[in-house]
Design a protein around this motif. Sequence first.
Motif, mmCIF file in Angstrom:
data_model
loop_
_atom_site.group_PDB
_atom_site.id
_atom_site.type_symbol
_atom_site.label_atom_id
_atom_site.label_comp_id
_atom_site.label_asym_id
_atom_site.label_seq_id
_atom_site.Cartn_x
_atom_site.Cartn_y
_atom_site.Cartn_z
ATOM 1 N N VAL A 95 39.429 38.397 40.560
ATOM 2 C CA VAL A 95 39.228 39.169 41.781
ATOM 3 C C VAL A 95 37.905 38.769 42.424
ATOM 4 O O VAL A 95 37.815 38.631 43.648
ATOM 5 C CB VAL A 95 39.275 40.690 41.495
ATOM 6 N N GLN A 96 36.892 38.556 41.612
ATOM 7 C CA GLN A 96 35.594 38.146 42.149
ATOM 8 C C GLN A 96 35.682 36.794 42.847
ATOM 9 O O GLN A 96 35.121 36.613 43.931
ATOM 10 C CB GLN A 96 34.558 38.112 41.033
ATOM 11 N N VAL A 97 36.408 35.865 42.251
ATOM 12 C CA VAL A 97 36.609 34.548 42.873
ATOM 13 C C VAL A 97 37.354 34.717 44.191
ATOM 14 O O VAL A 97 37.013 34.117 45.215
ATOM 15 C CB VAL A 97 37.365 33.604 41.911
ATOM 16 N N TRP A 98 38.385 35.555 44.181
ATOM 17 C CA TRP A 98 39.180 35.819 45.380
ATOM 18 C C TRP A 98 38.319 36.415 46.492
ATOM 19 O O TRP A 98 38.352 35.939 47.626
ATOM 20 C CB TRP A 98 40.327 36.753 44.988
ATOM 21 N N LEU A 99 37.534 37.430 46.159
ATOM 22 C CA LEU A 99 36.665 38.046 47.162
ATOM 23 C C LEU A 99 35.639 37.049 47.680
ATOM 24 O O LEU A 99 35.340 37.028 48.882
ATOM 25 C CB LEU A 99 35.960 39.280 46.582
ATOM 26 N N SER A 100 35.112 36.218 46.801
ATOM 27 C CA SER A 100 34.125 35.207 47.205
ATOM 28 C C SER A 100 34.688 34.261 48.257
ATOM 29 O O SER A 100 33.952 33.770 49.107
ATOM 30 C CB SER A 100 33.658 34.398 45.994
ATOM 31 N N GLY A 101 35.976 34.030 48.197
ATOM 32 C CA GLY A 101 36.621 33.161 49.174
ATOM 33 C C GLY A 101 36.577 33.704 50.588
ATOM 34 O O GLY A 101 36.761 32.950 51.554
ATOM 35 N N TYR A 102 36.324 34.985 50.733
ATOM 36 C CA TYR A 102 36.274 35.607 52.061
ATOM 37 C C TYR A 102 34.841 35.793 52.567
ATOM 38 O O TYR A 102 34.642 36.239 53.695
ATOM 39 C CB TYR A 102 37.009 36.951 52.056
ATOM 40 N N LEU A 103 33.850 35.441 51.762
ATOM 41 C CA LEU A 103 32.458 35.606 52.185
ATOM 42 C C LEU A 103 32.114 34.749 53.399
ATOM 43 O O LEU A 103 31.273 35.128 54.202
ATOM 44 C CB LEU A 103 31.500 35.290 51.027
ATOM 45 N N GLY A 104 32.767 33.626 53.532
ATOM 46 C CA GLY A 104 32.517 32.737 54.659
ATOM 47 C C GLY A 104 33.510 32.908 55.792
ATOM 48 O O GLY A 104 33.618 32.032 56.647
ATOM 49 N N SER A 105 34.219 34.014 55.814
ATOM 50 C CA SER A 105 35.205 34.249 56.867
ATOM 51 C C SER A 105 34.550 34.173 58.246
ATOM 52 O O SER A 105 33.451 34.699 58.449
ATOM 53 C CB SER A 105 35.846 35.629 56.692
ATOM 54 N N PRO A 106 35.225 33.537 59.210
ATOM 55 C CA PRO A 106 34.692 33.505 60.574
ATOM 56 C C PRO A 106 34.768 34.875 61.258
ATOM 57 O O PRO A 106 34.235 35.055 62.341
ATOM 58 C CB PRO A 106 35.586 32.482 61.278
#
Length: 145
Positions: free
Chosen positions: A109-120
């Motif tokens: 889940v942490q990896v998944w959430l990290s993927g959205y940290l750079g969301s435009p």
Amino acid sequence: MLGHAVTRPMRVVVLSVVMLSTIGCGSGLFAKAETAMTGCVAARNPLFKAGQAEQALALPLPAAVETLATETAYNFGFKVYREAAKAAETQAELTCALELGSHYVDEDVQVWLSGYLGSPNPPVAAHAKRLLEKQLATLGARGER
């Protein structure tokens, strides 16, 4: 970029996950996850539609939705929310999937959430950051990190 309002029923968003499930209890968890998504989107969508994303995300989820999120905080529930996030067409859908999926405290889940940290999309990125920080704090409180 994601739109602000819901454009289709949530059932369509996550139906594909049912086919992925080989777990006997999957259908019960799926129904709870679907209900949680529907409740979350219903609670937050009016503010998203009004262009008030930060206010929408500041609202606590209704108690019934929180309960369902806790009851679906398993690997299968996380898969449902992850698929809902992938299929999301609106900020309401995506941010609800992220928040509900984050109830399952796990490294995936942490990896998944990290993927959205750079969301435009700034509200999505900020929400993912808050949820990730909450996950890490929970792990720290448990002494797991």
